[in-house]
Design an enzyme around this catalytic site. Structure first.
Site, mmCIF file in Angstrom:
data_model
loop_
_atom_site.group_PDB
_atom_site.id
_atom_site.type_symbol
_atom_site.label_atom_id
_atom_site.label_comp_id
_atom_site.label_asym_id
_atom_site.label_seq_id
_atom_site.Cartn_x
_atom_site.Cartn_y
_atom_site.Cartn_z
ATOM 1 N N LYS A 13 -22.663 -6.794 2.995
ATOM 2 C CA LYS A 13 -22.119 -5.410 2.404
ATOM 3 C C LYS A 13 -21.451 -5.749 1.225
ATOM 4 O O LYS A 13 -21.807 -4.852 0.145
ATOM 5 C CB LYS A 13 -21.172 -4.627 3.410
ATOM 6 C CG LYS A 13 -21.458 -4.566 4.755
ATOM 7 C CD LYS A 13 -20.405 -3.761 5.545
ATOM 8 C CE LYS A 13 -19.350 -4.729 5.760
ATOM 9 N NZ LYS A 13 -19.586 -5.925 6.647
ATOM 10 N N ARG A 88 -14.740 2.143 9.790
ATOM 11 C CA ARG A 88 -15.142 1.007 10.598
ATOM 12 C C ARG A 88 -14.735 1.488 12.124
ATOM 13 O O ARG A 88 -14.982 0.731 13.105
ATOM 14 C CB ARG A 88 -14.006 0.023 10.313
ATOM 15 C CG ARG A 88 -14.907 -1.422 9.780
ATOM 16 C CD ARG A 88 -13.695 -2.383 9.793
ATOM 17 N NE ARG A 88 -14.108 -3.580 9.542
ATOM 18 C CZ ARG A 88 -14.453 -4.204 8.630
ATOM 19 N NH1 ARG A 88 -14.642 -3.742 7.387
ATOM 20 N NH2 ARG A 88 -14.773 -5.623 8.715
ATOM 21 N N ARG A 127 -20.182 -19.155 3.584
ATOM 22 C CA ARG A 127 -19.446 -18.484 2.587
ATOM 23 C C ARG A 127 -18.458 -19.027 1.773
ATOM 24 O O ARG A 127 -17.478 -19.715 2.454
ATOM 25 C CB ARG A 127 -19.207 -16.949 3.366
ATOM 26 C CG ARG A 127 -18.394 -16.199 2.071
ATOM 27 C CD ARG A 127 -18.393 -14.898 2.491
ATOM 28 N NE ARG A 127 -17.656 -14.616 4.061
ATOM 29 C CZ ARG A 127 -17.615 -13.508 4.483
ATOM 30 N NH1 ARG A 127 -18.004 -12.315 3.911
ATOM 31 N NH2 ARG A 127 -16.801 -13.306 5.499
ATOM 32 N N ARG A 160 -13.081 -18.283 3.778
ATOM 33 C CA ARG A 160 -12.158 -17.279 4.048
ATOM 34 C C ARG A 160 -11.415 -17.524 5.368
ATOM 35 O O ARG A 160 -11.918 -18.217 6.441
ATOM 36 C CB ARG A 160 -12.896 -15.891 4.430
ATOM 37 C CG ARG A 160 -12.289 -14.801 3.333
ATOM 38 C CD ARG A 160 -13.146 -13.733 3.457
ATOM 39 N NE ARG A 160 -13.352 -13.124 4.346
ATOM 40 C CZ ARG A 160 -14.077 -11.834 4.587
ATOM 41 N NH1 ARG A 160 -14.581 -11.382 3.604
ATOM 42 N NH2 ARG A 160 -14.009 -11.278 5.789
ATOM 43 N N ARG A 171 -15.002 -11.135 15.570
ATOM 44 C CA ARG A 171 -15.350 -9.764 14.771
ATOM 45 C C ARG A 171 -16.638 -9.343 14.928
ATOM 46 O O ARG A 171 -16.839 -8.119 14.957
ATOM 47 C CB ARG A 171 -15.123 -10.642 13.207
ATOM 48 C CG ARG A 171 -13.799 -10.639 12.701
ATOM 49 C CD ARG A 171 -13.783 -11.582 11.366
ATOM 50 N NE ARG A 171 -14.739 -10.985 10.193
ATOM 51 C CZ ARG A 171 -15.077 -11.844 9.291
ATOM 52 N NH1 ARG A 171 -15.068 -13.333 9.315
ATOM 53 N NH2 ARG A 171 -15.704 -11.337 8.503
HETATM 54 P P1 AP5 Z 1 -21.100 -10.871 2.379
HETATM 55 O O1 AP5 Z 1 -21.654 -10.053 1.282
HETATM 56 O O2 AP5 Z 1 -19.692 -11.469 2.113
HETATM 57 O O3 AP5 Z 1 -21.019 -9.977 3.744
HETATM 58 P P2 AP5 Z 1 -20.208 -8.676 4.282
HETATM 59 O O4 AP5 Z 1 -21.006 -7.642 5.064
HETATM 60 O O5 AP5 Z 1 -19.522 -8.273 3.229
HETATM 61 O O6 AP5 Z 1 -19.119 -9.520 5.172
HETATM 62 P P3 AP5 Z 1 -17.688 -9.467 5.449
HETATM 63 O O7 AP5 Z 1 -17.249 -10.731 6.101
HETATM 64 O O8 AP5 Z 1 -16.725 -9.335 4.220
HETATM 65 O O9 AP5 Z 1 -17.485 -8.219 6.151
HETATM 66 P P4 AP5 Z 1 -16.355 -7.866 7.100
HETATM 67 O O10 AP5 Z 1 -16.694 -6.486 7.510
HETATM 68 O O11 AP5 Z 1 -16.210 -8.806 8.369
HETATM 69 O O12 AP5 Z 1 -15.060 -8.305 6.328
HETATM 70 P P5 AP5 Z 1 -14.258 -7.357 5.242
HETATM 71 O O13 AP5 Z 1 -13.574 -7.942 4.316
HETATM 72 O O14 AP5 Z 1 -14.621 -6.089 5.325
HETATM 73 O O15 AP5 Z 1 -22.084 -11.878 3.020
HETATM 74 C C1 AP5 Z 1 -21.802 -12.766 3.760
HETATM 75 C C2 AP5 Z 1 -22.475 -14.231 3.201
HETATM 76 O O16 AP5 Z 1 -23.891 -14.112 3.286
HETATM 77 C C3 AP5 Z 1 -22.007 -14.567 1.836
HETATM 78 O O17 AP5 Z 1 -21.845 -15.856 1.804
HETATM 79 C C4 AP5 Z 1 -23.135 -14.379 0.998
HETATM 80 O O18 AP5 Z 1 -23.278 -15.114 -0.120
HETATM 81 C C5 AP5 Z 1 -24.421 -14.440 2.018
HETATM 82 N N1 AP5 Z 1 -25.513 -13.547 1.663
HETATM 83 C C6 AP5 Z 1 -25.309 -12.195 1.394
HETATM 84 N N2 AP5 Z 1 -26.532 -11.562 1.363
HETATM 85 C C7 AP5 Z 1 -27.258 -12.568 1.790
HETATM 86 C C8 AP5 Z 1 -28.907 -12.822 1.961
HETATM 87 N N3 AP5 Z 1 -29.589 -11.636 1.691
HETATM 88 N N4 AP5 Z 1 -29.474 -13.900 2.223
HETATM 89 C C9 AP5 Z 1 -28.600 -14.720 2.549
HETATM 90 N N5 AP5 Z 1 -27.399 -14.925 2.346
HETATM 91 C C10 AP5 Z 1 -26.903 -13.766 1.995
HETATM 92 O O19 AP5 Z 1 -12.593 -7.273 6.419
HETATM 93 C C11 AP5 Z 1 -12.144 -8.400 6.974
HETATM 94 C C12 AP5 Z 1 -11.087 -7.831 7.859
HETATM 95 O O20 AP5 Z 1 -10.230 -6.843 7.338
HETATM 96 C C13 AP5 Z 1 -11.531 -7.156 9.214
HETATM 97 O O21 AP5 Z 1 -11.848 -7.957 10.160
HETATM 98 C C14 AP5 Z 1 -10.493 -6.332 9.600
HETATM 99 O O22 AP5 Z 1 -9.485 -7.074 10.067
HETATM 100 C C15 AP5 Z 1 -9.691 -5.833 8.185
HETATM 101 N N6 AP5 Z 1 -10.262 -4.664 7.614
HETATM 102 C C16 AP5 Z 1 -11.039 -4.329 6.668
HETATM 103 N N7 AP5 Z 1 -11.342 -3.113 6.563
HETATM 104 C C17 AP5 Z 1 -11.002 -2.456 7.499
HETATM 105 C C18 AP5 Z 1 -11.026 -1.100 8.163
HETATM 106 N N8 AP5 Z 1 -11.514 0.072 7.501
HETATM 107 N N9 AP5 Z 1 -10.358 -0.830 9.049
HETATM 108 C C19 AP5 Z 1 -9.647 -1.733 9.868
HETATM 109 N N10 AP5 Z 1 -9.628 -3.090 9.505
HETATM 110 C C20 AP5 Z 1 -10.307 -3.359 8.433
HETATM 111 MG MG MG Z 2 -17.218 -8.137 2.673
#
Ligand code: AP5
Ligand code: MG
Ligand code: ZN
Length: 214
Positions: A13, A88, A127, A160, A171
Site C-alpha cells: 500500500k 481499517r 523491508r 520496523r 497483524r
Molecule cells: P509496503 O509498501 O511497505 O507495504 P504496506 O502495505 O504499506 O505495509 P505496512 O506494513 O506499512 O502496512 P500496515 O498496514 O501493516 O502498516 P501501517 O504502517 O499502515 O511494502 C512491504 C514490503 O514489500 C516493502 O519492503 C516493499 O519494498 C516490498 N514491496 C512492495 N511492493 C512490492 C512488490 N510488488 N514486489 C515485491 N516487494 C514489494 O500500520 C502500522 C500500525 O499502525 C498498525 O499495525 C496499527 O497498529 C497502527 N495503525 C495504522 N493505521 C491505523 C488505523 N487506521 N487504525 C488503527 N490503527 C492503525
Molecule cells: Mg505502509
C-alpha cells in the site's frame, strides 16, 4: 481524485500510494506514518499509539478518526488525496463516509492490493524503512543504491519495530478480522477495484493507474 488503498500489512500500500501521490500531485496520508512520526517525536499520541502498534494491534478508532478527518479538511486536500492504512475498521469507514457526506462528497476509488498471506512474511522480514523521510525498501526486491542508506535523504534505514515475524502474524490476524470486511463495504458502495499485488512493483503501479483512468 480521492483514493483509498486497501490491503493486508505488507501488500505494498505504502509503496504504491507514494507513486500515485507523485503522479497525480495529491497528498499521501498514511496513518501508520503519522503514528510513527508521533512516536519518534515523543508526543502524547505517539506514546498511546506505540503500546498498540508494538503488539500488532490497531490503535483505537477514537484516536484515529478525528486525526484523519482533520487532515483531509486541510487546504492541500481540496483536489483529492490518497489514504494509506485508513480506514481499517467498519466504524472508521463509516466515520469517513459521514465526514465526506457532510461536505457533499464521497470517495472515488478503493483499490485493494491483493497479496496472499504466504507472500507477506517474506516481504516484511526484508523491508527496511527510513524513519527520517518515510521511504521504504526491500533488501532483495527493491534495494537502496547503497546498503543500509536511504536513497532519498542519506539517513540510515532500519527494520520496523512491528516487522518481527511474530508481530507480523498478529497483524495478519487483525487484518482478516477487522479490515478485510471493508472489501465488501466498498464493493457495496460500487467503488472497489482489485489489483494483483504479487506482480513486480512497476506492474502493480500500471495496474492501478489503469483502473484509475479507465
Ligand atoms: P509496503 O509498501 O511497505 O507495504 P504496506 O502495505 O504499506 O505495509 P505496512 O506494513 O506499512 O502496512 P500496515 O498496514 O501493516 O502498516 P501501517 O504502517 O499502515 O511494502 C512491504 C514490503 O514489500 C516493502 O519492503 C516493499 O519494498 C516490498 N514491496 C512492495 N511492493 C512490492 C512488490 N510488488 N514486489 C515485491 N516487494 C514489494 O500500520 C502500522 C500500525 O499502525 C498498525 O499495525 C496499527 O497498529 C497502527 N495503525 C495504522 N493505521 C491505523 C488505523 N487506521 N487504525 C488503527 N490503527 C492503525
Ligand atoms: Mg505502509
Ligand atoms: Zn530517507
Amino acid at each position: 481524485m480521492k483514493i483509498i488503498m486497501l490491503g493486508a500489512p505488507g501488500a505494498g500500500k505504502g509503496t504504491q500510494a507514494k507513486m500515485i501521490a507523485d503522479k497525480y500531485g495529491i497528498p499521501h496520508i498514511s496513518t501508520g506514518d503519522i503514528f510513527r512520526a508521533n512516536i519518534k517525536n515523543g508526543t502524547e499520541l505517539g506514546k498511546k499509539a506505540k503500546t498498540y502498534m508494538d503488539q500488532g494491534l490497531l490503535v483505537p478508532d477514537e484516536l484515529t478518526c478525528d486525526l484523519v478527518v482533520d487532515r483531509i479538511s486541510q487546504e492541500d486536500c481540496k483536489n483529492g488525496f490518497i489514504l494509506d492504512g485508513f480506514p481499517r475498521t467498519i466504524p472508521q469507514a463509516e466515520c469517513l463516509t459521514d465526514a465526506l457526506k457532510e461536505r457533499g462528497e464521497q470517495m472515488d476509488y478503493a483499490v485493494d492490493v491483493d497479496v496472499p498471506d504466504e507472500n507477506i512474511i517474506n516481504r516484511m522480514s526484508g523491508r527496511r524503512v527510513c524513519l527520517n523521510c518515510g521511504a521504504t525498501y526491500h533488501i532483495v526486491n527493491i534495494p537502496p543504491k547503497k546498503e543500509g542508506i536511504c536513497d532519498r535523504c542519506g539517513k540510515e534505514i532500519v527494520l520496523r519495530a512491528d516487522d518481527e515475524p511474530e508481530t507480523v502474524k498478529k497483524r495478519l490476524d487483525v487484518y482478516h478480522a477487522q479490515t478485510q470486511p471493508l472489501i465488501e463495504y466498498y464493493s457495496n458502495q460500487g467503488i472497489l477495484k482489485t489489483v494483483d499485488g504479487t506482480q513486480p512493483m512497476d506492474a502493480v503501479f500500471e495496474s492501478i493507474v489503469k483502473v484509475l483512468e479507465d
